[in-house]
Design a protein around this motif. Structure first.
Motif, PDB file in Angstrom:
ATOM      1  N   THR A 104       0.818  -0.737  -0.125  1.00 40.73           N
ATOM      2  CA  THR A 104      -0.294   0.378   0.409  1.00 40.73           C
ATOM      3  C   THR A 104       1.149   1.120   0.371  1.00 40.73           C
ATOM      4  O   THR A 104       2.150   1.240   0.625  1.00 40.73           O
ATOM      5  N   PRO A 105       0.171   2.244  -0.101  1.00 36.92           N
ATOM      6  CA  PRO A 105       1.500   3.187  -0.656  1.00 36.92           C
ATOM      7  C   PRO A 105       1.665   4.088   0.651  1.00 36.92           C
ATOM      8  O   PRO A 105       2.642   5.272   1.091  1.00 36.92           O
ATOM      9  N   LEU A 106       1.363   3.641   1.904  1.00 33.70           N
ATOM     10  CA  LEU A 106       1.900   3.450   3.582  1.00 33.70           C
ATOM     11  C   LEU A 106       3.509   3.730   3.644  1.00 33.70           C
ATOM     12  O   LEU A 106       3.487   2.161   3.205  1.00 33.70           O
ATOM     13  N   LYS A 107       3.540   4.679   4.595  1.00 26.98           N
ATOM     14  CA  LYS A 107       4.665   4.328   4.622  1.00 26.98           C
ATOM     15  C   LYS A 107       5.170   3.093   5.582  1.00 26.98           C
ATOM     16  O   LYS A 107       4.312   2.928   6.980  1.00 26.98           O
ATOM     17  N   ARG A 108       6.040   2.422   6.407  1.00 28.75           N
ATOM     18  CA  ARG A 108       6.608   1.672   7.054  1.00 28.75           C
ATOM     19  C   ARG A 108       5.972   2.110   8.285  1.00 28.75           C
ATOM     20  O   ARG A 108       5.456   1.071   8.538  1.00 28.75           O
ATOM     21  N   TRP A 109       6.553   2.926   8.838  1.00 25.48           N
ATOM     22  CA  TRP A 109       6.153   3.834   9.908  1.00 25.48           C
ATOM     23  C   TRP A 109       4.976   3.938  10.221  1.00 25.48           C
ATOM     24  O   TRP A 109       4.372   4.350  10.973  1.00 25.48           O
ATOM     25  N   GLU A 110       4.186   4.429   9.028  1.00 27.49           N
ATOM     26  CA  GLU A 110       2.857   4.666   9.374  1.00 27.49           C
ATOM     27  C   GLU A 110       1.956   4.072   9.500  1.00 27.49           C
ATOM     28  O   GLU A 110       1.710   3.419  10.095  1.00 27.49           O
ATOM     29  N   LEU A 111       2.091   2.706   8.955  1.00 14.79           N
ATOM     30  CA  LEU A 111       1.687   1.891   8.864  1.00 14.79           C
ATOM     31  C   LEU A 111       2.284   0.440  10.844  1.00 14.79           C
ATOM     32  O   LEU A 111       1.288   0.673  10.892  1.00 14.79           O
ATOM     33  N   ALA A 112       3.159   0.913  11.379  1.00 12.78           N
ATOM     34  CA  ALA A 112       3.228   0.884  12.406  1.00 12.78           C
ATOM     35  C   ALA A 112       2.324   1.612  13.534  1.00 12.78           C
ATOM     36  O   ALA A 112       2.178   0.628  13.727  1.00 12.78           O
ATOM     37  N   LEU A 113       2.774   2.447  13.063  1.00 18.47           N
ATOM     38  CA  LEU A 113       2.029   3.473  14.034  1.00 18.47           C
ATOM     39  C   LEU A 113       0.519   3.592  13.975  1.00 18.47           C
ATOM     40  O   LEU A 113      -0.280   3.884  15.070  1.00 18.47           O
ATOM     41  N   GLY A 114       0.266   3.109  12.897  1.00 16.70           N
ATOM     42  CA  GLY A 114      -1.489   2.728  12.873  1.00 16.70           C
ATOM     43  C   GLY A 114      -1.564   1.430  13.584  1.00 16.70           C
ATOM     44  O   GLY A 114      -3.066   1.144  14.024  1.00 16.70           O
ATOM     45  N   LYS A 115      -1.012   0.440  13.322  1.00 18.93           N
ATOM     46  CA  LYS A 115      -1.410  -0.759  14.460  1.00 18.93           C
ATOM     47  C   LYS A 115      -1.434  -0.314  15.880  1.00 18.93           C
ATOM     48  O   LYS A 115      -1.976  -1.045  16.811  1.00 18.93           O
ATOM     49  N   ILE A 116      -0.382   0.295  16.565  1.00 19.42           N
ATOM     50  CA  ILE A 116      -0.165   0.687  17.908  1.00 19.42           C
ATOM     51  C   ILE A 116      -1.400   1.762  17.748  1.00 19.42           C
ATOM     52  O   ILE A 116      -1.491   1.107  19.158  1.00 19.42           O
ATOM     53  N   VAL A 117      -1.316   2.449  17.229  1.00 15.53           N
ATOM     54  CA  VAL A 117      -2.340   3.432  18.163  1.00 15.53           C
ATOM     55  C   VAL A 117      -4.500   3.009  18.297  1.00 15.53           C
ATOM     56  O   VAL A 117      -4.636   2.841  19.127  1.00 15.53           O
ATOM     57  N   SER A 118      -3.995   1.461  17.091  1.00 17.68           N
ATOM     58  CA  SER A 118      -5.340   1.100  17.087  1.00 17.68           C
ATOM     59  C   SER A 118      -5.347  -0.133  18.425  1.00 17.68           C
ATOM     60  O   SER A 118      -6.698  -0.074  19.011  1.00 17.68           O
ATOM     61  N   ILE A 119      -4.395  -0.487  18.565  1.00 12.40           N
ATOM     62  CA  ILE A 119      -4.018  -0.839  19.375  1.00 12.40           C
ATOM     63  C   ILE A 119      -4.720  -0.643  20.940  1.00 12.40           C
ATOM     64  O   ILE A 119      -5.099  -0.971  21.510  1.00 12.40           O
ATOM     65  N   SER A 120      -4.305   0.348  21.153  1.00 10.57           N
ATOM     66  CA  SER A 120      -3.175   1.474  22.035  1.00 10.57           C
ATOM     67  C   SER A 120      -5.379   1.953  22.321  1.00 10.57           C
ATOM     68  O   SER A 120      -5.866   2.284  23.234  1.00 10.57           O
ATOM     69  N   ILE A 121      -6.069   1.866  21.635  1.00  8.37           N
ATOM     70  CA  ILE A 121      -7.641   2.710  21.808  1.00  8.37           C
ATOM     71  C   ILE A 121      -7.619   1.317  22.266  1.00  8.37           C
ATOM     72  O   ILE A 121      -9.182   1.754  23.593  1.00  8.37           O
ATOM     73  N   ILE A 122      -8.564   0.293  21.631  1.00  5.23           N
ATOM     74  CA  ILE A 122      -9.120  -1.089  22.587  1.00  5.23           C
ATOM     75  C   ILE A 122      -8.404  -1.164  23.947  1.00  5.23           C
ATOM     76  O   ILE A 122      -9.333  -1.381  24.757  1.00  5.23           O
ATOM     77  N   ALA A 123      -7.103  -1.261  23.772  1.00  4.12           N
ATOM     78  CA  ALA A 123      -6.220  -1.109  25.265  1.00  4.12           C
ATOM     79  C   ALA A 123      -6.904   0.639  26.043  1.00  4.12           C
ATOM     80  O   ALA A 123      -6.985  -0.429  27.516  1.00  4.12           O
ATOM     81  N   LEU A 124      -6.703   1.084  26.006  1.00  5.25           N
ATOM     82  CA  LEU A 124      -7.341   2.250  26.370  1.00  5.25           C
ATOM     83  C   LEU A 124      -8.958   2.167  27.294  1.00  5.25           C
ATOM     84  O   LEU A 124      -8.890   2.370  28.036  1.00  5.25           O
ATOM     85  N   LEU A 125      -9.964   1.932  26.213  1.00  2.00           N
ATOM     86  CA  LEU A 125     -10.951   1.491  26.281  1.00  2.00           C
ATOM     87  C   LEU A 125     -10.822   0.661  27.631  1.00  2.00           C
ATOM     88  O   LEU A 125     -11.989   0.285  28.471  1.00  2.00           O
ATOM     89  N   SER A 126     -10.377  -0.085  27.632  1.00  6.27           N
ATOM     90  CA  SER A 126     -10.026  -1.542  28.725  1.00  6.27           C
ATOM     91  C   SER A 126      -9.775  -0.922  29.922  1.00  6.27           C
ATOM     92  O   SER A 126     -10.441  -1.403  30.762  1.00  6.27           O
ATOM     93  N   GLY A 127      -9.089  -0.569  30.151  1.00  7.29           N
ATOM     94  CA  GLY A 127      -7.791   0.455  31.063  1.00  7.29           C
ATOM     95  C   GLY A 127      -9.123   0.903  31.636  1.00  7.29           C
ATOM     96  O   GLY A 127      -9.131   1.216  32.746  1.00  7.29           O
ATOM     97  N   LEU A 128      -9.506   1.959  30.966  1.00  5.72           N
ATOM     98  CA  LEU A 128     -11.025   2.886  30.972  1.00  5.72           C
ATOM     99  C   LEU A 128     -12.411   2.156  32.250  1.00  5.72           C
ATOM    100  O   LEU A 128     -12.302   2.806  33.078  1.00  5.72           O
TER     101      LEU A 128
END
Length: 193
Positions: free
Chosen positions: A21-45
């Motif tokens: 895809t036209p995404l840079k690899r760091w953007e893909l990594a950041l997207g993965k960690i942001v999406s995982i973080s959102i779910i984890a933060l909701l669980s923590g909340l």
């Protein structure tokens, strides 16, 4: 979710598809960690809300304790500690999962981390009924969170140790994010067979 999102993509072979895809690899990594973080933060909340609602009842049922003994500041410290610790674990689990080729291997690689976390938690709880006075200990990941929680639950919490804990957890999370973005840039790690 982190191991499924990273190691699972490698196992199914869909990681290579994402890399074209036209995404840079760091953007893909950041997207993965942001999406995982959102779910984890909701669980923590959710966990925080459960603790917040149960603390007055537990303290009210204890003989001679006032149910309203915890202040807004105690709850704010508790929330900050829980959420920063959640982010730290997201970072650690994501980095470890990036090394794995399969979800099963990721679970095996994560087992030592979970054992260490359990040992630190148990030992931290047995070390005393109040939090440590040594501020340097609040820079040690996981142990710092345990000590801050001991401080909140034993009514000996302080703002400086909590700030050190949250700050160091966020710094270690940032290091994990940087490591993950570098790992996504490595063909040897991403396409390990």
């Amino acid at each position: 979710i982190a191991s499924e999102s990273i190691a699972g993509e490698k196992e199914r072979g869909t990681f290579a598809t994402m890399l074209i895809t036209p995404l840079k690899r760091w953007e893909l990594a950041l997207g993965k960690i942001v999406s995982i973080s959102i779910i984890a933060l909701l669980s923590g909340l959710s966990s925080f809300v459960g603790v917040m609602l149960s603390l007055p009842r537990m303290m009210g049922s204890a003989e001679g304790m006032d149910a309203s003994i915890y202040t807004f500041g105690d709850y704010a410290l508790l929330l900050a500690i829980v959420l920063s610790t959640v982010l730290l674990f997201v970072g650690l689990i994501s980095v470890i999962s990036a090394f794995a080729r399969t979800i099963k291997e990721a679970a095996q690689l994560l087992s030592p981390l979970m054992i260490v976390v359990m040992l630190i938690t148990v030992l931290g709880g047995f070390m005393g009924t109040s939090a440590s006075d040594n501020l340097l200990l609040y820079l040690v990941p996981v142990y710092n969170s345990v000590q801050c929680l001991v401080g909140v639950f034993s009514f000996s919490s302080s703002v400086l140790p909590a700030l050190l804990t949250v700050g160091s957890n966020l710094v270690f999370t940032g290091v994990c994010i940087i490591a993950l973005t570098r790992m996504f840039g490595s063909e040897r790690i991403i396409f390990s067979r």
